[in-house]
Design a protein around this motif. Structure first.
Motif, PDB file in Angstrom:
ATOM      1  N   ARG A 106       6.001  -0.740  -8.542  1.00  0.00           N
ATOM      2  CA  ARG A 106       6.049  -0.518  -7.095  1.00  0.00           C
ATOM      3  C   ARG A 106       7.385   0.134  -6.743  1.00  0.00           C
ATOM      4  NH1 ARG A 106       1.872  -3.131  -4.323  1.00  0.00           N
ATOM      5  NH2 ARG A 106       0.346  -3.830  -5.881  1.00  0.00           N
ATOM      6  N   PRO A 107       7.413   1.457  -6.524  1.00  0.00           N
ATOM      7  CA  PRO A 107       8.686   2.168  -6.308  1.00  0.00           C
ATOM      8  C   PRO A 107       9.390   1.731  -5.024  1.00  0.00           C
ATOM      9  CG  PRO A 107       6.922   3.705  -6.873  1.00  0.00           C
ATOM     10  CD  PRO A 107       6.276   2.380  -6.577  1.00  0.00           C
ATOM     11  N   LYS A 108      10.692   1.530  -5.182  1.00  0.00           N
ATOM     12  CA  LYS A 108      11.529   1.092  -4.067  1.00  0.00           C
ATOM     13  C   LYS A 108      12.722   2.025  -3.927  1.00  0.00           C
ATOM     14  CE  LYS A 108      10.076  -3.455  -5.547  1.00  0.00           C
ATOM     15  NZ  LYS A 108       9.381  -2.916  -6.745  1.00  0.00           N
ATOM     16  N   LEU A 109      13.308   1.988  -2.756  1.00  0.00           N
ATOM     17  CA  LEU A 109      14.399   2.901  -2.406  1.00  0.00           C
ATOM     18  C   LEU A 109      15.442   2.109  -1.641  1.00  0.00           C
ATOM     19  CD1 LEU A 109      15.623   5.776  -1.514  1.00  0.00           C
ATOM     20  CD2 LEU A 109      14.006   5.643   0.376  1.00  0.00           C
ATOM     21  N   VAL A 119      20.501 -12.794   5.123  1.00  0.00           N
ATOM     22  CA  VAL A 119      20.311 -13.225   6.509  1.00  0.00           C
ATOM     23  C   VAL A 119      19.027 -12.623   7.064  1.00  0.00           C
ATOM     24  CG1 VAL A 119      21.291 -13.132   8.845  1.00  0.00           C
ATOM     25  CG2 VAL A 119      22.791 -13.491   6.873  1.00  0.00           C
ATOM     26  N   GLY A 120      18.698 -11.429   6.602  1.00  0.00           N
ATOM     27  CA  GLY A 120      17.476 -10.768   7.045  1.00  0.00           C
ATOM     28  C   GLY A 120      17.163  -9.593   6.141  1.00  0.00           C
ATOM     29  N   LEU A 121      15.915  -9.123   6.197  1.00  0.00           N
ATOM     30  CA  LEU A 121      15.461  -7.990   5.390  1.00  0.00           C
ATOM     31  C   LEU A 121      14.759  -6.989   6.285  1.00  0.00           C
ATOM     32  CD1 LEU A 121      13.719  -9.893   2.446  1.00  0.00           C
ATOM     33  CD2 LEU A 121      15.894  -8.667   2.308  1.00  0.00           C
ATOM     34  N   SER A 122      14.912  -5.699   5.971  1.00  0.00           N
ATOM     35  CA  SER A 122      14.102  -4.701   6.666  1.00  0.00           C
ATOM     36  C   SER A 122      13.439  -3.789   5.646  1.00  0.00           C
ATOM     37  CB  SER A 122      14.939  -3.885   7.654  1.00  0.00           C
ATOM     38  OG  SER A 122      15.863  -3.051   6.990  1.00  0.00           O
ATOM     39  N   PHE A 123      12.297  -3.247   6.040  1.00  0.00           N
ATOM     40  CA  PHE A 123      11.513  -2.350   5.201  1.00  0.00           C
ATOM     41  C   PHE A 123      11.059  -1.168   6.045  1.00  0.00           C
ATOM     42  CE2 PHE A 123      10.895  -6.692   3.785  1.00  0.00           C
ATOM     43  CZ  PHE A 123      11.097  -6.623   2.417  1.00  0.00           C
ATOM     44  N   SER A 124      11.042   0.013   5.442  1.00  0.00           N
ATOM     45  CA  SER A 124      10.463   1.176   6.099  1.00  0.00           C
ATOM     46  C   SER A 124       9.452   1.793   5.155  1.00  0.00           C
ATOM     47  CB  SER A 124      11.544   2.205   6.455  1.00  0.00           C
ATOM     48  OG  SER A 124      10.971   3.331   7.119  1.00  0.00           O
ATOM     49  N   ALA A 139       0.815  -1.221   0.000  1.00  0.00           N
ATOM     50  CA  ALA A 139       0.000   0.000   0.000  1.00  0.00           C
ATOM     51  C   ALA A 139       0.851   1.274   0.000  1.00  0.00           C
ATOM     52  CB  ALA A 139      -0.922   0.009   1.225  1.00  0.00           C
ATOM     53  N   ALA A 140       2.131   1.171   0.331  1.00  0.00           N
ATOM     54  CA  ALA A 140       2.975   2.366   0.477  1.00  0.00           C
ATOM     55  C   ALA A 140       3.348   2.950  -0.880  1.00  0.00           C
ATOM     56  CB  ALA A 140       4.237   2.007   1.256  1.00  0.00           C
ATOM     57  N   GLU A 141       3.485   4.279  -0.916  1.00  0.00           N
ATOM     58  CA  GLU A 141       3.897   4.959  -2.148  1.00  0.00           C
ATOM     59  C   GLU A 141       5.368   4.697  -2.459  1.00  0.00           C
ATOM     60  OE1 GLU A 141       3.029   9.083  -2.003  1.00  0.00           O
ATOM     61  OE2 GLU A 141       0.868   8.805  -1.760  1.00  0.00           O
ATOM     62  N   LEU A 142       6.192   4.553  -1.436  1.00  0.00           N
ATOM     63  CA  LEU A 142       7.628   4.305  -1.604  1.00  0.00           C
ATOM     64  C   LEU A 142       8.106   3.515  -0.398  1.00  0.00           C
ATOM     65  CD1 LEU A 142      10.277   4.924  -3.215  1.00  0.00           C
ATOM     66  CD2 LEU A 142      10.547   6.927  -1.743  1.00  0.00           C
ATOM     67  N   VAL A 143       8.898   2.467  -0.639  1.00  0.00           N
ATOM     68  CA  VAL A 143       9.371   1.609   0.453  1.00  0.00           C
ATOM     69  C   VAL A 143      10.899   1.551   0.424  1.00  0.00           C
ATOM     70  CG1 VAL A 143       9.309  -0.703   1.460  1.00  0.00           C
ATOM     71  CG2 VAL A 143       7.283   0.212   0.297  1.00  0.00           C
ATOM     72  N   ALA A 144      11.513   1.797   1.563  1.00  0.00           N
ATOM     73  CA  ALA A 144      12.959   1.620   1.695  1.00  0.00           C
ATOM     74  C   ALA A 144      13.238   0.162   2.040  1.00  0.00           C
ATOM     75  CB  ALA A 144      13.518   2.527   2.780  1.00  0.00           C
ATOM     76  N   VAL A 145      14.174  -0.439   1.306  1.00  0.00           N
ATOM     77  CA  VAL A 145      14.511  -1.851   1.485  1.00  0.00           C
ATOM     78  C   VAL A 145      15.985  -1.948   1.864  1.00  0.00           C
ATOM     79  CG1 VAL A 145      14.529  -4.130   0.414  1.00  0.00           C
ATOM     80  CG2 VAL A 145      12.863  -2.408  -0.340  1.00  0.00           C
TER      81      VAL A 145
END
Length: 929
Positions: A417-420, A372-377, A351-357
């Motif tokens: 789906r825009p990513k950052l 090993v792991g993933l984070s999203f903001s 649903a987010a307009e832009l997601v930091a990965v």
């Protein structure tokens, strides 16, 4: 804990470490601020790193001290303080006070003596003391209660550290210094007694007093020089001994209880804000607008954030808002352990307009790293970490990695789906290692910074601190450092989650601060778009790699090894004895002592230099230096390339996959490493042969396309010089045309020697070569070189006008631009330091040409790759080296590549002169040239 800062050491370090900053950027008439900003940075970091109850920053006071009375020549050889630094002293004192430090500068007493006295008082009161300084003299104060830290060099001088570094314990440091002397302060020691001899004497005799008492026993030149110095040594020791008994009470009332240097609560926010605004520190001022939390308290707050299946506990303080946006007052960091949580976060992501990965991985090797792991903001202050492969003993149960990645794959591969990210090229590789080709990377904060502020660091920690006022957790805090560093899979999940969530959160925050600045400038926005497209193309090039023929390299290594051994034998014969050709000391003894060759220059320590420049000069007249140069070159070629290239090939592909560093060179050029493809020494036959090992697989050929005389063409465009433009438009040999102009002959009458001279002049002037440099390069006298340059400018007045105007513009603006608008900052263009300023002026001339060339090859790279994709070609781009693109081409596409690639490269931009790209085809890279 008592923390004492050697302010005098700090301010010199800050002045020399920082660029020539001004309160009004680019205005040389406004106050210099580099040392001020450097002091602020260093002191704030120190307060975060060292928790103390008492703090003081101690400076030298103006005027003489007791040492000047004792020895009038004390410090007589020191250069006067640079005027730009002197002008920053009072502001530095002011801001240090505003930051909450006690500032001390005691008349008649040096800073070292004040530090020594305070340290002694602290010890008497049972306190531990940390002294922060780069001055080795303070090592004599070290004891079990006193430690000296050198933050610039990451060195700790405790009792063991002092002995390891100097060879004597702290209690003998004064004796050691007295024997060696102090050239910086103009305090003589014993003639020809250096550190090694001093250590040897003190170990043998136990102390300076014992050595003096038995001076008659010391043999040889050392003994003779020691006996000559006996009358001087007491005075030398008095000058070098740091006093610990200075009378400070009138300057520091209440010192017996240390109350006067106790840490103050809070800081004068309004006064500090006014100071920051006055000196142009807008980011620091905006931070104070948000809150006035001392950095060390903010860090403590951040370190106490709780992580678990639910949101982190709310914080005590808002994060600083430096971009004009609304930011969350608390941080909500989740750790995802269940499918219910995963589904909740997947919905947020979708649903987010832009997601930091952000990825956490098993390795820095992007071709082999596993997740090993993933984070999203998804918005400021809100992030989640999904642990997938933490494998320590009592690690909590985690969701299965392959299933999580399979569920994320549709979103990751959706270009809509825009990513950052921060350095997204690395993350692309990591996902590709798991079979995911990420689409939709819209932004990269590293590249945003690279375009906006190329002269500053682009790491996430630097960006967050510079643009957000946020200081985060560094990698070594969670994983350790050096030999004790653990794999990320061994990092406890709670620590990993906080670290990774913070990274993705800060990445989003930094983007929100930088992106509006890029949008506001169409030129920079264009360059940023080019960098983003280049990043994707470079990912493809790195992923493709280039096939290596290990057998060819093995044969070359064997041949080089034989030639190297032959050169050793020949060098030994010329020297008349065996010696180590890799030892500068032994080479110096052979060349300058045994053979009596002239000394060309000396090192900083006064020893005759044997560097490459010296050997090249000596090789003009003597055979041995020529052998040494050839030996060095072949040894480097063997060790760097023929021995190692095959080892760098990835076993599963048989190819080397170089890493292109996109945000390093200030000109916009790329650099490569592991292996470094840019520095293969192709000016030698042996170096060119290395390219024979870069081969095409069966059914394919290697194609190499590069721009012809690109920087000279850019010079013609920028200078608008009529004669240069005409030469290129009419397809003339520009070096022959230049020779005809400079030597006053018809082009058909130009000799090969005259053309060679003209070529050196053409390229030399682009790189800011002086008449002296030209004379040395051509082997002519300085007057003749000066005359050639004068005649060149007479024939090409547009070039001279361009150079003059560019220097002036650079001094006014602080930067120059490429044809396409890339900004190339020149922090030293108005420096009071002559050599630094001269270097910046030369860079101002060359940088627009190098930078425009970099822009053009990136435009070409992107255009060619887009065309290959659009037409469904099987040709692969496998290398980018300087102005050259290298391809692996199926046999049935060779003719298409031969015709279309040069056409595409020549058509990426319209300059005042035509661009020309040339191409070669072969079975290997060398054959394609």
């Amino acid at each position: 804990m008592v923390l004492l800062v050697d302010g005098s050491s700090y301010l010199y370090r800050a002045f020399h470490a920082m660029p020539d900053l001004r309160a009004v950027p680019g205005d040389p008439s406004s106050p210099a601020t580099g040392a001020i900003r450097g002091m602020i940075n260093m002191l704030q970091k120190l307060r975060r790193d060292v928790r103390a109850d008492y703090v003081a920053c101690i400076f030298d006071a103006p005027g003489p001290t007791f040492r000047d009375a004792l020895y009038p020549d004390y410090k007589a050889t020191r250069s006067p303080m640079p005027p730009d630094l002197r002008a920053q002293i009072e502001p530095i004192h002011e801001v240090v006070r505003l930051l909450g430090w006690k500032v001390l500068n005691v008349p008649g007493v040096e800073a070292d003596d004040v530090i020594g006295t305070l340290a002694c008082m602290a010890t008497a009161r049972g306190c531990q003391t940390v002294i922060s300084s780069g001055d080795k003299d303070l090592s004599q104060l070290v004891n079990p209660q006193v430690t000296v830290i050198d933050t610039m060099n990451d060195r700790t001088r405790d009792v063991a550290g002092v002995e390891a570094e100097f060879g004597v314990p702290p209690q003998l440091m004064v004796d050691y210094q007295t024997l060696v002397g102090d050239a910086v302060d103009n305090v003589p020691g014993v003639e020809k007694v250096g550190p090694k001899t001093a250590v040897k004497l003190l170990k043998e005799y136990g102390s300076l007093d014992a050595l003096v008492a038995r001076a008659h026993e010391v043999k040889g030149a050392v003994g003779e020089n020691l006996r000559k110095a006996l009358d001087w040594l007491p005075k030398g020791r008095a000058l070098l001994t740091i006093r610990t008994d200075c009378e400070l009470a009138e300057h520091i009332p209440g010192l017996p209880a240390l109350d006067d240097i106790a840490v103050r609560e809070g800081q004068d926010t309004e006064a500090l804000k006014a100071f920051y605004e006055k000196y142009g520190f807008k980011g620091l001022a905006r931070q104070l607008d948000t809150h006035a939390v001392p950095p060390e308290l903010l860090e403590e707050h951040q370190s106490q954030r709780k992580l678990g299946p639910g949101p982190a506990a709310g914080g005590l303080f808002d994060e600083p808002d430096l971009s004009g946006r609304s930011q969350a007052s608390t941080l909500h960091y989740d750790t995802v352990f269940t499918w219910a949580q995963f589904d909740e976060w997947l919905a947020k992501i979708q649903a987010a307009e832009l997601v930091a990965v952000d990825t956490e991985t098993s390795s820095l090797d992007e071709m082999q790293a596993e997740i090993v792991g993933l984070s999203f903001s998804v918005k400021p202050g809100e992030a989640a970490y999904i642990p997938l492969a933490h494998s320590y003993g009592d690690a909590p149960a985690q969701l299965p990695r392959e299933e999580v990645l399979a569920r994320l794959k549709p979103w990751l591969e959706d270009a809509a789906r825009p990513k950052l990210g921060q350095h997204v090229k690395y993350d692309r590789h990591v996902f590709a290692n798991h079979g995911i080709e990420v689409q939709g990377y819209a932004h990269d904060t590293m590249l945003e910074s690279y375009v906006l502020e190329v002269h500053k660091p682009h790491g996430l920690a630097s960006l967050a601190e510079r643009h957000l006022g946020r200081t985060g957790i560094d990698y070594e805090t969670v994983a350790g450092k050096g030999a004790h560093q653990i794999p990320f899979s061994q990092v406890p999940v709670d620590k990993a989650a906080e670290y990774s969530c913070e990274d993705s959160d800060q990445t989003l925050d930094v983007h929100l601060a930088l992106w509006p600045k890029l949008q506001a400038d169409p030129k920079l926005s264009f360059i940023y778009g080019l960098e983003m497209k280049s990043s994707e193309t470079l990912y493809r090039i790195e992923r493709n790699g280039v096939l290596i023929d290990a057998a060819v390299l093995a044969r070359q290594s064997q041949a080089l090894g034989q030639r190297i051994m032959q050169l050793e034998r020949e060098a030994h014969d010329l020297a008349g004895q065996p010696f180590n050709l890799g030892s500068p000391k032994q080479i110096g003894e052979i060349l300058f002592v045994k053979l009596g060759l002239p000394v060309v220059k000396k090192t900083a320590s006064g020893v005759p230099s044997t560097d490459e420049e010296v050997l090249e000069k000596l090789a003009e007249d003597y055979p041995l230096p020529a052998k040494l140069l050839e030996h060095r070159g072949l040894s480097k070629l063997k060790g760097t390339y023929t021995d190692k290239l095959a080892q760098l090939a990835l076993p599963r592909t048989g190819r080397v996959h170089t890493h292109y560093a996109q945000a390093v060179a200030v000109t916009g050029r790329l650099s490569s490493n592991d292996p470094n493809l840019q520095n293969i020494p192709v000016k030698t036959a042996e170096g060119r042969r290395v390219r024979e090992a870069f081969i095409a697989p069966p059914g394919c050929r290697i194609a190499s396309a590069d721009y012809s005389q690109i920087e000279l063409r850019i010079m013609a465009h920028l200078s608008e010089d009529a004669a240069l433009i005409r030469a290129f438009r009419e397809g003339e040999d520009v070096h022959r045309a230049t020779a005809a102009e400079v030597f006053g002959v018809a082009p058909a009458e130009v000799t090969s020697e005259q053309r060679r001279y003209a070529k050196v002049i053409n390229f030399g002037l682009i790189y800011g070569m002086s008449s002296f440099g030209l004379a040395r390069n051509l082997g002519i006298d300085n007057a003749a070189a000066k005359n050639y340059i004068q005649r060149y400018f007479e024939r090409y007045p547009g070039v001279k006008q361009y150079m003059d105007e560019t220097r002036l513009a650079a001094k006014s603006r602080g930067y120059v631009e490429t044809v396409f608008g890339r900004r190339l900052y020149l922090p030293e263009i108005n420096s009071p330091n002559g050599p630094r300023r001269g270097g910046a002026e030369r860079q101002a001339i060359n940088a627009p040409m190098q930078g425009t060339a970099a822009d053009l090859i990136k435009l070409a790279m992107v255009k060619v790759q887009d065309t290959l994709d659009a037409q469904g070609r099987r040709t692969k781009m496998i290398m980018q080296v300087h102005d050259e693109l290298v391809f692996e081409v199926p046999e049935d596409e060779v003719e298409w590549v031969r015709v279309e690639v040069p056409r595409l490269m020549a058509g990426v931009a319209e300059l005042r002169v035509p661009l020309l790209a040339e191409i070669g085809i072969g079975s290997n890279w060398e054959e394609a040239h």
